[in-house]
Design an enzyme around this catalytic site. Structure first.
Site, PDB file in Angstrom:
ATOM      1  CB  SER A 270      19.478  -1.320  35.678  1.00  0.00           C
ATOM      2  OG  SER A 270      18.449  -2.193  35.233  1.00  0.00           O
TER       3      SER A 270
ATOM      4  CE  LYS B 149      -7.550   1.082   2.836  1.00  0.00           C
ATOM      5  NZ  LYS B 149      -6.344   1.228   3.692  1.00  0.00           N
TER       6      LYS B 149
ATOM      7  CB  CYS C 201      -4.847  -2.299   3.804  1.00  0.00           C
ATOM      8  SG  CYS C 201      -4.032  -2.534   5.420  1.00  0.00           S
TER       9      CYS C 201
ATOM     10  CD  GLU D  11      -2.909   0.899   2.450  1.00  0.00           C
ATOM     11  OE1 GLU D  11      -3.941   1.586   2.467  1.00  0.00           O
ATOM     12  OE2 GLU D  11      -2.645   0.061   3.341  1.00  0.00           O
TER      13      GLU D  11
END
Length: 722
Positions: free
Chosen positions: A367, A121, A183, A52
């Site tokens: 750490s 789309k 999509c 896309e």
């Protein structure tokens, strides 16, 4: 004729791809598109599908509002046609298009240097991280085909003035039909592929810009397999892969599925910029499959009246000769475990950010706890992937990026991941008098395992200097509660240690390349997990403040599982020890009984928070994914925790969570850009859009909870007297 007939145009080879596109990198995006077309042709494909918005990059965001973005896309498309990429192959590319005063997210289907169809789309993605309606309009068909007047360059170079614009499909000269689903359209209740299948379209291409979330690939596979199992057809899925300039990592996973069976699958996590997969399908298998379903025949017959308005005809064909063999289904589908996803996704995201930013490496305050160790593990995994790719192809792009990052001459490749790690990762244990020996040793051993340039320093002199400035100003010296001070003094003393670590981290990140005789700068990595962000269990502007945070949307539980997985996968055995140690901030004085070499610190995270990390994960899921406020969360947990907690205990836990969530919400406004991995991420910048100033007493909500507790207790009491 729609959909072809038996015995004609039977075999077709199709290709789809993963492309590592970068927002607004028009030249780089063009090169990757062209390379994918070259590879598809070399594999014998006559149809190539891309991701896309691949020409512009998916993540341009408000740059989609600029006319330059559209102009550069048309320039790239013209260049692509001129290169011969579409000669003899139907190429389906994604780009934004301005039509009749509206911006559309489009597919461009082109063949033999002609644009056959511009397909906009019709369903925008607007949930979670997506804001497509901010940039694009969802297309609504007008009932009759529309034409878009092309830029003049297409008339000059290709003698084409206009192209069809709409939700049609392409019908080729041999009857083969190719359609598009973009999509989000796959995820909608009335998915586009259903209508396309009923129109007789055999080949459906879905060019996506789908970002990674833990366990999301399973959903994609289920949707695509279900679509073709129900409707028949060959379904191609293309996706971007990589960091295209933001918090998201697009995780590739290109697929080719036919009649419910997966024929080809591209990797989800990799450092390759271009990956192409192909399959040869027998279109007669699709026609036979559909014809064998009586209900499909009834529905497709009723849809026949609109076919003539939906097809864009072309004289060209896709077919191969009948001697070609179809691709068999894959024997197994690769789906990564969540532990692998937690490690490999952020590792690939960091690699893209590192090589594209021009940095010389990373700086990590290490750490020895689970969170910072997870970050070190992710960078270590990145170095493993980069080293393997560079060694397999010393002249390839990954090897070239390794040399650029490490400031090395041509032909150099790292001998092993530890050598790469020593150039890329700079770790530093910043201890104080409150730090334990056990965490000091773990940090050192982990640094050795991943190969980092590791330092272990004390910052007590800095802490003392700041406290002395305060004391000389006000004549008072703050003390920890263990030494007779108030809670206010205690928190201030903890926070100054944490904030001085952030200041030290940025100082070291700027100067360490100079110290080592190298050029450039280091990116500072943060290490606050999603649960701590949700609860606000962190110091604002401490080591959670950084340039990037690869674990900011990953839960503590998933991180610990990842550490156990990585300890076996990479033989970094100290990780299992770290994962098994109790989480601690080490900001308060050590208890006298906890001073041994192997002793754990007495300041424990879960005790201080008043809730476990498992409970935090549950709170986060209900708050975001289930959209629960305090009352609805209380109701659900009364059921889920009925065997372990009374209603009053559930109420106490829910109230405590919402109090600390709201009182600390302001910290999310300054949160470090984090890799998005979890659906309940509290990232205020893009994903979790909520206020940061709350009435932390939640008077109405908590009053309702109290009333519900009273009713529950009265009900239980009544049952005793029955």
């Amino acid at each position: 004729m729609t959909g072809g007939t038996y015995g004609s145009a039977s075999f077709v080879t199709v290709a789809t791809c993963n492309l590592n596109q970068w927002a607004l990198d028009f030249d780089g995006n063009y090169d990757r598109i062209l390379e994918s077309c070259r590879r598809a042709k070399a594999a014998g494909a006559s149809y190539r599908l891309g991701p896309e918005l691949e020409i512009s990059g998916y993540g341009c965001e408000d740059h989609f509002l600029e006319s330059d973005t559209f102009s550069h896309c048309w320039e790239t498309l013209a260049k692509l046609l001129e290169s011969g990429a579409t000669d003899g192959m139907l190429v389906d590319v994604g780009m934004p298009v301005l039509f009749a005063g509206a911006r559309y997210n489009c597919r461009i289907l082109a063949m033999n240097r002609k644009i056959l169809l511009i397909r906009p789309k019709s369903a925008m993605a607007d949930n979670g991280n997506y804001r497509e309606s901010r940039y694009f309009t969802a297309y609504r068909a007008t009932g009759s085909p529309e034409e878009l007047i092309l830029p003049e360059i297409f008339n000059q170079k290709f003698q084409q003035r206009s192209a069809p614009f709409g939700t049609q499909f392409v019908q080729l000269g041999d009857g083969t039909c190719v359609g598009c689903e973009s999509c989000e359209e796959l995820w909608t209740p009335q998915a586009t592929h259903i209508d396309l299948a009923l129109q007789g379209v055999e080949i459906i291409g879905n060019g996506s810009g789908s970002h990674h979330e833990l366990r999301k690939l399973n959903q994609r596979l289920e949707l695509i397999q279900s679509a073709t199992r129900k409707c028949g057809g060959v379904y191609l899925y293309a996706n971007q892969r990589g960091c295209d300039g933001g918090r998201l990592y697009y995780d590739g996973g290109a697929l080719i599925v036919c009649n419910g069976q997966v024929l080809a699958q591209a990797p989800q996590f990799s450092l390759d910029d271009v990956e192409v997969v192909t399959a040869t399908v027998d279109l007669d298998d699709i026609r036979s499959y559909r014809a064998s379903i009586p209900s499909f025949g009834i529905q497709t017959a009723s849809a026949s009246t609109e076919r003539k308005n939906r097809a864009v005809n072309s004289e060209w064909t896709l077919s191969l000769d009948s001697l070609t063999s179809p691709t068999p289904p894959l024997s197994g589908i690769r789906v990564h475990s969540p532990e692998e996803e937690c490690c490999l996704g952020p590792a690939c995201w960091l690699w893209d950010y590192l090589r594209r930013s021009g940095a010389a490496g990373f700086f990590l305050p290490l750490s020895g706890g689970a969170d910072s160790s997870s970050v070190a593990t992710i960078v270590g995994a990145m170095c493993v992937m980069a080293t393997e790719a560079a060694q397999s192809n010393p002249e390839g792009p990954v090897a070239s990026d390794c040399r650029k990052i490490c400031r090395k001459e041509a032909a150099w490749v790292p001998e092993n991941a530890q050598e790469m790690g020593n150039y890329v990762l700079h770790s530093c244990y910043m201890g104080t008098e409150n730090s334990g020996i056990a965490t000091t040793n773990r940090a050192k051993r982990l640094g050795e395992s991943v190969g980092s340039y590791h330092l272990s320093i004390k910052i007590d002199v800095m802490v003392s200097a700041v406290i002395q400035v305060f004391a000389s100003t006000f004549g008072k010296t703050p003390r920890f509660t263990a030494h007779g001070g108030t809670t206010q003094e205690d928190l201030a003393l903890q926070n100054i240690q944490a904030r001085l670590r952030m200041v030290t981290a940025y100082l070291f990140a700027q100067l360490l390349p100079w110290v080592r005789g190298r050029s450039g700068f280091l990116l500072v990595l943060g290490s606050a997990n999603v649960d701590e962000g949700l609860r606000g269990y962190m110091t604002k502007y401490d080591c959670s403040s950084a340039d990037l945070n690869p674990i900011g949307a990953i839960s503590k539980g998933d991180l610990k599982k990842m550490l156990f997985w990585a300890s076996k996968q990479y033989d970094w055995h100290v990780l299992a020890e770290i994962a098994g140690a109790p989480p601690t901030a080490e900001l308060r004085p050590l208890a006298e009984s906890n001073t041994g070499e192997d002793a754990e610190h007495s300041q424990l995270d879960e005790e201080e928070m008043g809730m476990t990390y498992a409970e935090l994960g549950m709170f986060g899921t209900l708050r975001k994914l289930s959209r629960c406020g305090p009352v609805s969360m209380f109701r659900k947990l009364c059921v889920s925790w009925a065997s372990t907690c009374s209603p009053s205990q559930v109420a106490e836990k829910v109230k405590r969570f919402f109090f600390y969530y709201s009182v600390n919400r302001h910290k999310m406004c300054t949160i470090t850009p984090a890799y998005h991995a979890e659906g309940y991420s509290p990232d205020d910048n893009r994903f979790d859009l909520r206020q940061f100033l709350y009435n932390v007493k939640w008077p109405r909500q908590f009053a309702v909870i109290d009333q519900l507790v009273q009713e529950a207790e009265a009900h239980e009491e009544g049952k005793k007297h029955v």
